[in-house]
Design an enzyme around this catalytic site. Structure first.
Site, short mmCIF file in Angstrom:
data_model
loop_
_atom_site.label_atom_id
_atom_site.label_comp_id
_atom_site.label_asym_id
_atom_site.label_seq_id
_atom_site.Cartn_x
_atom_site.Cartn_y
_atom_site.Cartn_z
CG ASN A 17 -21.88 -15.02 19.72
OD1 ASN A 17 -21.39 -15.70 20.60
ND2 ASN A 17 -21.25 -13.97 19.23
CB CYS A 31 -23.95 -10.39 20.15
SG CYS A 31 -24.32 -9.53 18.61
CB THR A 32 -19.27 -10.74 16.66
OG1 THR A 32 -20.36 -10.85 15.75
CG2 THR A 32 -18.69 -12.10 16.91
CG ASP A 82 -21.39 -10.88 12.04
OD1 ASP A 82 -21.95 -11.61 12.87
OD2 ASP A 82 -21.51 -9.64 12.05
N1 DGL Z 1 -23.25 -10.39 15.31
C1 DGL Z 1 -24.32 -11.31 15.48
C2 DGL Z 1 -24.04 -12.25 16.64
O1 DGL Z 1 -22.90 -12.44 17.04
C3 DGL Z 1 -25.68 -10.76 15.69
C4 DGL Z 1 -26.16 -9.64 14.88
C5 DGL Z 1 -27.52 -9.92 14.30
O2 DGL Z 1 -28.51 -9.96 15.03
O3 DGL Z 1 -27.55 -10.12 13.11
O4 DGL Z 1 -24.95 -12.85 17.15
#
Ligand code: DGL
Length: 263
Positions: free
Chosen positions: A72, A180-181, A8
Site C-alpha cells: 500500500n 498494509c499487506t 512489496d
Molecule cells: N507492506 C507494506 C504496505 O502494504 C508496508 C510495509 C513497510 O512499511 O515497508 O504498505
C-alpha cells in the site's frame, strides 16, 4: 503467456501473492521483496517513488507482462495504470472498492503505515467514489516489525493491535480496510480486537478484489493465461528467517526458488 511481477517492501505482499497463486494456479509469478530497504512505510513519498521506479524497471527487465504493487505504501506513490507500456495494478483501488461494496453506514476505518495514512490516497479515493463516506485513519508503525518477525497470534501482538485499533473502532465504523499487506498476517489479532468490542465490523478484502481485477484482464484478452505454473522469489536482502517465513506464508517448500538481487 503472462508473467506477473508482484512486489512489496518485504514479506507482507506474499499474502497477495498467495491469493493470486490460488486464483491463477497456472500462472508464472516473480515476487520481489525489497527487504534491504524495508520499511517503506516510514519513508518520504519521494524515496518510496524512487524505490518503486527501480523495482518496476527491474521487473520489466525480467520480462513481466503485468506488475502488481502488493504494498500500500508503494501504491500511494504510483498513480499510473501503466509503466513503460506494462499494466500496473495497485492494492488501493481494490481495497477502496471492496470497502465501499460492503459498508452500509459508509463509516470506514483505515489501518496503514504512516506513509499510507499521511498520503490521504485512500481517503481521497473513497470520497471521490462516495462523497458521503467518513474515513477514520490510524497509522500502526509497530505492526510491520511484528509481522516480519512472525509474531502472529502472540499476546504481545494482541496488545499492540488492541491499542492501535481501539480509537477507530470507537468511531462506530462498520468496515475496516487493512491498508498494509503486512497486516493480513496479523488478521487473527485484529479479529480478536474487533470481537472484543462486540461491534459488527467487516474487513475489506483487497486481495480478492485485486484477483478479480486481474481476472478481467485475462478475460478481456489483455493478458494471456500461461500454461505452466512457475515461481521465483527474489529478495534484496535474504536471510534464513525471511526464507522460512516466506515458505510458511505461502504454505510451500521452496528451498530452490530463492534469489538475492541488487537493484
Ligand atoms: N507492506 C507494506 C504496505 O502494504 C508496508 C510495509 C513497510 O512499511 O515497508 O504498505
Amino acid at each position: 503467456m503472462a508473467k506477473i511481477g508482484v512486489f512489496d517492501s518485504g514479506v507482507g505482499g506474499l499474502t497477495i501473492l498467495k491469493k493470486l497463486m490460488d486464483e491463477f494456479p497456472l500462472e508464472e509469478f516473480i515476487y520481489l521483496g525489497d527487504t534491504a530497504r524495508l520499511p517503506y512505510g516510514s519513508k518520504s513519498p519521494e524515496t518510496i517513488r524512487k524505490y518503486c521506479e527501480q523495482v518496476m524497471s527491474f521487473l520489466i527487465q525480467q520480462k513481466v507482462d503485468a506488475i502488481v504493487i502488493a504494498c500500500n505504501s508503494a501504491s500511494t506513490q504510483v498513480p499510473e495504470k501503466e509503466w513503460q507500456g506494462i499494466p500496473v495494478f495497485n492494492v488501493i483501488d481494490p481495497g477502496t472498492e471492496s470497502a465501499l461494496k460492503i459498508s452500509k453506514t459508509l463509516r470506514i476505518g483505515l489501518l496503514g503505515t504512516r506513509a499510507t495514512v499521511g498520503s490521504n490516497v485512500y481517503h481521497d479515493r473513497i470520497l471521490k467514489l462516495s462523497p458521503d463516506a467518513k474515513v477514520f485513519s490510524q497509522s500502526c508503525p509497530l505492526f510491520v516489525p511484528l509481522a516480519e518477525e512472525g509474531w502472529i497470534d502472540d499476546p504481545i501482538t494482541n496488545l499492540v493491535v488492541f491499542r492501535y485499533i481501539q480509537p477507530i473502532i470507537t468511531q462506530g465504523i462498520d468496515t475496516l480496510i487493512l491498508g498494509c499487506t503486512h497486516y493480513n498476517l496479523l488478521a487473527n489479532s485484529i479479529d480478536r480486537a474487533i470481537r472484543s468490542s462486540h461491534l459488527e465490523i467487516q474487513i475489506a478484502d483487497s486481495a480478492q478484489a485485486l484477483a478479480d481485477a486481474l481476472k478481467n484482464e485475462f478475460d478481456s484478452g489483455r493478458l494471456q493465461y500461461a500454461k505452466k505454473a512457475s515461481l521465483r522469489i527474489l529478495m534484496t536482502d535474504e536471510s534464513k528467517h525471511t526464507n522460512e517465513w516466506t515458505q510458511k506464508i505461502l504454505g510451500l517448500n521452496l528451498s530452490e526458488n530463492f534469489e538475492t538481487v541488487v537493484l
